[in-house]
Design a protein around this motif. Structure first.
Motif, PDB file in Angstrom:
ATOM      1  N   GLU A 108       1.000  -0.994  -0.101  1.00 42.40           N
ATOM      2  CA  GLU A 108       0.131   0.125   0.093  1.00 42.40           C
ATOM      3  C   GLU A 108       0.780   1.153   0.039  1.00 42.40           C
ATOM      4  O   GLU A 108       0.533   2.085  -0.744  1.00 42.40           O
ATOM      5  CB  GLU A 108      -1.040  -0.096   1.234  1.00 42.40           C
ATOM      6  CG  GLU A 108      -1.937  -0.902   1.105  1.00 42.40           C
ATOM      7  CD  GLU A 108      -2.809  -1.315   2.235  1.00 42.40           C
ATOM      8  OE1 GLU A 108      -3.913  -1.913   2.340  1.00 42.40           O
ATOM      9  OE2 GLU A 108      -2.511  -1.057   3.621  1.00 42.40           O
ATOM     10  N   LEU A 109       1.850   1.372   0.961  1.00 43.80           N
ATOM     11  CA  LEU A 109       3.065   2.321   0.873  1.00 43.80           C
ATOM     12  C   LEU A 109       3.534   2.621  -0.637  1.00 43.80           C
ATOM     13  O   LEU A 109       3.876   3.703  -0.867  1.00 43.80           O
ATOM     14  CB  LEU A 109       3.856   2.284   1.738  1.00 43.80           C
ATOM     15  CG  LEU A 109       3.599   2.112   3.148  1.00 43.80           C
ATOM     16  CD1 LEU A 109       4.404   1.856   4.113  1.00 43.80           C
ATOM     17  CD2 LEU A 109       2.863   3.669   3.717  1.00 43.80           C
ATOM     18  N   ASP A 110       3.741   1.587  -1.095  1.00 47.45           N
ATOM     19  CA  ASP A 110       4.394   1.615  -2.453  1.00 47.45           C
ATOM     20  C   ASP A 110       3.336   2.182  -3.530  1.00 47.45           C
ATOM     21  O   ASP A 110       3.767   3.068  -4.472  1.00 47.45           O
ATOM     22  CB  ASP A 110       4.738   0.329  -3.299  1.00 47.45           C
ATOM     23  CG  ASP A 110       6.146  -0.356  -2.507  1.00 47.45           C
ATOM     24  OD1 ASP A 110       6.923   0.410  -1.632  1.00 47.45           O
ATOM     25  OD2 ASP A 110       6.287  -1.605  -2.567  1.00 47.45           O
ATOM     26  N   LEU A 111       2.110   2.262  -3.406  1.00 43.34           N
ATOM     27  CA  LEU A 111       1.025   2.716  -4.017  1.00 43.34           C
ATOM     28  C   LEU A 111       1.063   4.023  -4.331  1.00 43.34           C
ATOM     29  O   LEU A 111       0.561   5.031  -4.990  1.00 43.34           O
ATOM     30  CB  LEU A 111      -0.271   2.010  -3.938  1.00 43.34           C
ATOM     31  CG  LEU A 111      -0.337   0.519  -4.616  1.00 43.34           C
ATOM     32  CD1 LEU A 111      -1.920   0.108  -3.970  1.00 43.34           C
ATOM     33  CD2 LEU A 111      -0.292   0.607  -6.167  1.00 43.34           C
ATOM     34  N   LEU A 112       1.561   4.685  -3.000  1.00 47.65           N
ATOM     35  CA  LEU A 112       1.581   6.164  -2.483  1.00 47.65           C
ATOM     36  C   LEU A 112       2.650   6.971  -2.937  1.00 47.65           C
ATOM     37  O   LEU A 112       2.673   8.023  -3.144  1.00 47.65           O
ATOM     38  CB  LEU A 112       1.283   6.335  -1.147  1.00 47.65           C
ATOM     39  CG  LEU A 112       0.017   5.825  -0.635  1.00 47.65           C
ATOM     40  CD1 LEU A 112      -0.109   5.856   0.897  1.00 47.65           C
ATOM     41  CD2 LEU A 112      -1.268   6.627  -1.338  1.00 47.65           C
ATOM     42  N   ARG A 113       3.915   5.978  -3.170  1.00 45.74           N
ATOM     43  CA  ARG A 113       5.074   6.615  -3.355  1.00 45.74           C
ATOM     44  C   ARG A 113       5.158   7.127  -4.983  1.00 45.74           C
ATOM     45  O   ARG A 113       4.643   6.547  -5.781  1.00 45.74           O
ATOM     46  CB  ARG A 113       6.354   5.675  -3.209  1.00 45.74           C
ATOM     47  CG  ARG A 113       6.540   5.435  -1.773  1.00 45.74           C
ATOM     48  CD  ARG A 113       7.563   4.511  -1.609  1.00 45.74           C
ATOM     49  NE  ARG A 113       7.956   4.511  -0.122  1.00 45.74           N
ATOM     50  CZ  ARG A 113       7.542   3.264   0.470  1.00 45.74           C
ATOM     51  NH1 ARG A 113       7.172   2.370  -0.119  1.00 45.74           N
ATOM     52  NH2 ARG A 113       7.687   3.300   1.889  1.00 45.74           N
ATOM     53  N   PRO A 114       5.953   8.217  -5.308  1.00 46.55           N
ATOM     54  CA  PRO A 114       6.158   8.689  -6.640  1.00 46.55           C
ATOM     55  C   PRO A 114       6.943   7.692  -7.388  1.00 46.55           C
ATOM     56  O   PRO A 114       7.641   6.638  -6.894  1.00 46.55           O
ATOM     57  CB  PRO A 114       6.909   9.650  -6.625  1.00 46.55           C
ATOM     58  CG  PRO A 114       7.172  10.252  -5.182  1.00 46.55           C
ATOM     59  CD  PRO A 114       6.598   9.021  -4.081  1.00 46.55           C
ATOM     60  N   PRO A 115       6.604   7.480  -8.721  1.00 41.81           N
ATOM     61  CA  PRO A 115       7.358   6.434  -9.660  1.00 41.81           C
ATOM     62  C   PRO A 115       8.483   6.765  -9.510  1.00 41.81           C
ATOM     63  O   PRO A 115       9.145   7.914  -9.701  1.00 41.81           O
ATOM     64  CB  PRO A 115       6.531   6.534 -10.792  1.00 41.81           C
ATOM     65  CG  PRO A 115       5.769   7.859 -11.010  1.00 41.81           C
ATOM     66  CD  PRO A 115       5.761   8.158  -9.453  1.00 41.81           C
ATOM     67  N   ILE A 116       9.671   5.757  -9.815  1.00 41.09           N
ATOM     68  CA  ILE A 116      10.995   5.853  -9.876  1.00 41.09           C
ATOM     69  C   ILE A 116      11.166   6.303 -11.263  1.00 41.09           C
ATOM     70  O   ILE A 116      10.977   5.577 -12.184  1.00 41.09           O
ATOM     71  CB  ILE A 116      11.675   4.738  -9.389  1.00 41.09           C
ATOM     72  CG1 ILE A 116      11.633   4.262  -8.025  1.00 41.09           C
ATOM     73  CG2 ILE A 116      13.166   4.766  -9.959  1.00 41.09           C
ATOM     74  CD1 ILE A 116      11.899   3.057  -7.709  1.00 41.09           C
ATOM     75  N   PRO A 117      11.977   7.553 -11.379  1.00 45.89           N
ATOM     76  CA  PRO A 117      12.329   7.903 -12.895  1.00 45.89           C
ATOM     77  C   PRO A 117      13.137   7.031 -13.768  1.00 45.89           C
ATOM     78  O   PRO A 117      13.914   6.397 -13.165  1.00 45.89           O
ATOM     79  CB  PRO A 117      12.620   9.305 -12.726  1.00 45.89           C
ATOM     80  CG  PRO A 117      13.328   9.440 -11.354  1.00 45.89           C
ATOM     81  CD  PRO A 117      12.416   8.414 -10.655  1.00 45.89           C
ATOM     82  N   ALA A 118      12.667   6.891 -15.038  1.00 41.44           N
ATOM     83  CA  ALA A 118      13.887   5.970 -15.680  1.00 41.44           C
ATOM     84  C   ALA A 118      14.955   6.634 -15.926  1.00 41.44           C
ATOM     85  O   ALA A 118      15.074   7.858 -15.887  1.00 41.44           O
ATOM     86  CB  ALA A 118      13.064   5.643 -17.222  1.00 41.44           C
ATOM     87  N   PRO A 119      16.125   5.769 -15.734  1.00 38.55           N
ATOM     88  CA  PRO A 119      17.558   6.580 -16.050  1.00 38.55           C
ATOM     89  C   PRO A 119      17.578   7.092 -17.431  1.00 38.55           C
ATOM     90  O   PRO A 119      17.147   6.641 -18.513  1.00 38.55           O
ATOM     91  CB  PRO A 119      18.556   5.015 -15.936  1.00 38.55           C
ATOM     92  CG  PRO A 119      17.772   3.985 -15.948  1.00 38.55           C
ATOM     93  CD  PRO A 119      16.264   4.170 -15.898  1.00 38.55           C
ATOM     94  N   ARG A 120      18.482   8.175 -17.464  1.00 38.63           N
ATOM     95  CA  ARG A 120      18.421   9.167 -18.691  1.00 38.63           C
ATOM     96  C   ARG A 120      19.504   9.402 -19.032  1.00 38.63           C
ATOM     97  O   ARG A 120      20.379   9.648 -17.901  1.00 38.63           O
ATOM     98  CB  ARG A 120      17.448  10.412 -18.532  1.00 38.63           C
ATOM     99  CG  ARG A 120      16.017   9.876 -18.312  1.00 38.63           C
ATOM    100  CD  ARG A 120      15.194  11.254 -18.603  1.00 38.63           C
ATOM    101  NE  ARG A 120      13.662  10.977 -17.969  1.00 38.63           N
ATOM    102  CZ  ARG A 120      12.682  10.467 -18.777  1.00 38.63           C
ATOM    103  NH1 ARG A 120      12.901  10.777 -20.110  1.00 38.63           N
ATOM    104  NH2 ARG A 120      11.443  10.260 -18.588  1.00 38.63           N
ATOM    105  N   GLY A 121      20.163   9.900 -20.004  1.00 37.09           N
ATOM    106  CA  GLY A 121      21.338  10.069 -20.461  1.00 37.09           C
ATOM    107  C   GLY A 121      22.291   9.312 -21.246  1.00 37.09           C
ATOM    108  O   GLY A 121      22.064   8.262 -21.457  1.00 37.09           O
TER     109      GLY A 121
END
Length: 113
Positions: free
Chosen positions: A93-106
């Motif tokens: 449930e806590l994972d559903l509230l966390r912001p998504p982890i951004p995909a690596p870029r660069g």
């Protein structure tokens, strides 16, 4: 993060006035718990927030009010799924509230031998 109407929509039982008052307090408590456990909770919260908060509140409302972990009446036995009982949020449930982890870029390099 949720309302008593959100909670009522997620149960087939009609909440009494007393249950609605208790639900409002539990919703506020669950929302505060979520904000404490997820410090980077976005504002506004994600669309999953009402469901997460209502699930925790419904679980708390279903817990025996006297704190018993299990009870047996005749041939019927009931055991609480969580030893602590009461109001809590699971890791999922806590994972559903966390912001998504951004995909690596660069740009990056791969060295081969």
């Amino acid at each position: 993060m949720a309302t008593v109407a959100d909670l009522q929509a997620r149960t087939e039982y009609d909440l009494t006035t007393g249950q609605q008052a208790r639900a409002a307090v539990l919703i506020a408590d669950a929302s505060a718990l979520a904000r404490a456990r997820v410090p980077d909770l976005p504002d506004p919260p994600p669309a999953t927030a009402p469901g997460v908060i209502c699930t925790a509140v419904l679980r708390a409302l279903a817990a025996p009010p006297d704190g018993n972990k299990s009870e047996t009446v005749g041939g019927h036995s009931r055991t609480a799924a969580h030893a602590g009982g009461g109001l809590y949020l699971t890791d999922d449930e806590l994972d559903l509230l966390r912001p998504p982890i951004p995909a690596p870029r660069g740009v990056f390099s791969i060295w081969t031998v």
